[in-house]
Design a protein around this motif. Structure first.
Motif, PDB file in Angstrom:
ATOM      1  N   ALA A 205      53.254 -21.063  16.307  1.00 34.47           N
ATOM      2  CA  ALA A 205      52.031 -20.928  17.093  1.00 34.47           C
ATOM      3  C   ALA A 205      51.875 -22.055  18.112  1.00 34.47           C
ATOM      4  O   ALA A 205      51.261 -21.866  19.164  1.00 34.47           O
ATOM      5  CB  ALA A 205      50.817 -20.867  16.172  1.00 34.47           C
TER       6      ALA A 205
ATOM      7  N   PHE B 266      54.850 -21.319  21.025  1.00 33.13           N
ATOM      8  CA  PHE B 266      54.832 -20.028  21.709  1.00 33.13           C
ATOM      9  C   PHE B 266      54.145 -20.070  23.078  1.00 33.13           C
ATOM     10  O   PHE B 266      54.721 -19.594  24.067  1.00 33.13           O
ATOM     11  CB  PHE B 266      54.180 -18.966  20.807  1.00 33.13           C
ATOM     12  CG  PHE B 266      54.226 -17.592  21.391  1.00 33.13           C
ATOM     13  CD1 PHE B 266      55.325 -16.779  21.208  1.00 33.13           C
ATOM     14  CD2 PHE B 266      53.158 -17.096  22.141  1.00 33.13           C
ATOM     15  CE1 PHE B 266      55.372 -15.498  21.752  1.00 33.13           C
ATOM     16  CE2 PHE B 266      53.191 -15.827  22.693  1.00 33.13           C
ATOM     17  CZ  PHE B 266      54.299 -15.018  22.495  1.00 33.13           C
TER      18      PHE B 266
ATOM     19  N   LEU C 209      49.443 -15.273  15.840  1.00 35.16           N
ATOM     20  CA  LEU C 209      50.146 -14.681  16.978  1.00 35.16           C
ATOM     21  C   LEU C 209      50.263 -13.171  16.808  1.00 35.16           C
ATOM     22  O   LEU C 209      50.087 -12.418  17.764  1.00 35.16           O
ATOM     23  CB  LEU C 209      51.533 -15.310  17.144  1.00 35.16           C
ATOM     24  CG  LEU C 209      51.543 -16.736  17.683  1.00 35.16           C
ATOM     25  CD1 LEU C 209      52.952 -17.300  17.687  1.00 35.16           C
ATOM     26  CD2 LEU C 209      50.927 -16.800  19.071  1.00 35.16           C
TER      27      LEU C 209
ATOM     28  N   GLN D 137      46.843 -11.893  17.628  1.00 35.27           N
ATOM     29  CA  GLN D 137      46.539 -12.044  19.061  1.00 35.27           C
ATOM     30  C   GLN D 137      47.215 -10.959  19.896  1.00 35.27           C
ATOM     31  O   GLN D 137      46.638 -10.467  20.871  1.00 35.27           O
ATOM     32  CB  GLN D 137      46.993 -13.431  19.538  1.00 35.27           C
ATOM     33  CG  GLN D 137      46.752 -13.684  21.003  1.00 35.27           C
ATOM     34  CD  GLN D 137      47.214 -15.080  21.435  1.00 35.27           C
ATOM     35  OE1 GLN D 137      47.522 -15.938  20.616  1.00 35.27           O
ATOM     36  NE2 GLN D 137      47.251 -15.296  22.731  1.00 35.27           N
TER      37      GLN D 137
END
Length: 144
Positions: free
Chosen positions: A46, A49, A103, A106
């Motif tokens: 995270a 990224f 992620l 998201q």
């Protein structure tokens, strides 16, 4: 002369400026001196990224996967082979949705493996399900 490209090192995550014409010449990171491309997908968490997504001037292909997923494990060597075939035109990365669930949430990852192709920091294509190396390469080429 082309504008320099920004490339994020897969090892130390430093942002490198590289003349576009040097992309295919096995460039090394200016900070850690390791290869910017080694034919292997980079594992992203995270924290790393967002930098790879926003600061790479080449497309980013992400495999959202999990260690317990049989099709994910089956596709892993094919994804690694695709990295050898697509680099340095495309950066390939893996995101373990168990280790980085935020992620997965998201990006709305509902099933794995899911491949998401990003260009210019924006998602341009998505594919769910395991694929072979040549299929991955054809899919990427069809969207770039």
């Amino acid at each position: 002369m082309n504008a320099p490209l920004h490339l994020v090192c897969p090892h130390c995550h430093a942002v490198n400026r590289l003349p576009a014409e040097r992309l295919g010449q096995a460039p090394n990171c200016g900070q850690c001196h390791r290869p910017l491309f080694d034919g292997q997908p980079v594992e992203l968490d995270a924290a790393a990224f967002p930098r790879h997504l926003a600061r790479n001037d080449i497309p980013l292909l992400v495999d959202f996967w999990a260690p317990w997923c049989g099709p994910c494990r089956m596709m892993a060597p094919h994804f690694a082979e695709a990295a050898r075939l697509l680099e340095p035109r495309v950066r390939l990365a893996k995101v373990d949705t168990e280790a980085a669930p935020q992620l997965g949430a998201q990006y709305g990852i509902r099933s794995i493996p899911t491949l998401a192709l990003f260009a210019g920091g924006k998602e341009v294509a998505r594919q769910t399900g395991a694929m072979g190396a040549q299929g991955i390469v054809r899919w990427v080429d069809s969207h770039l």
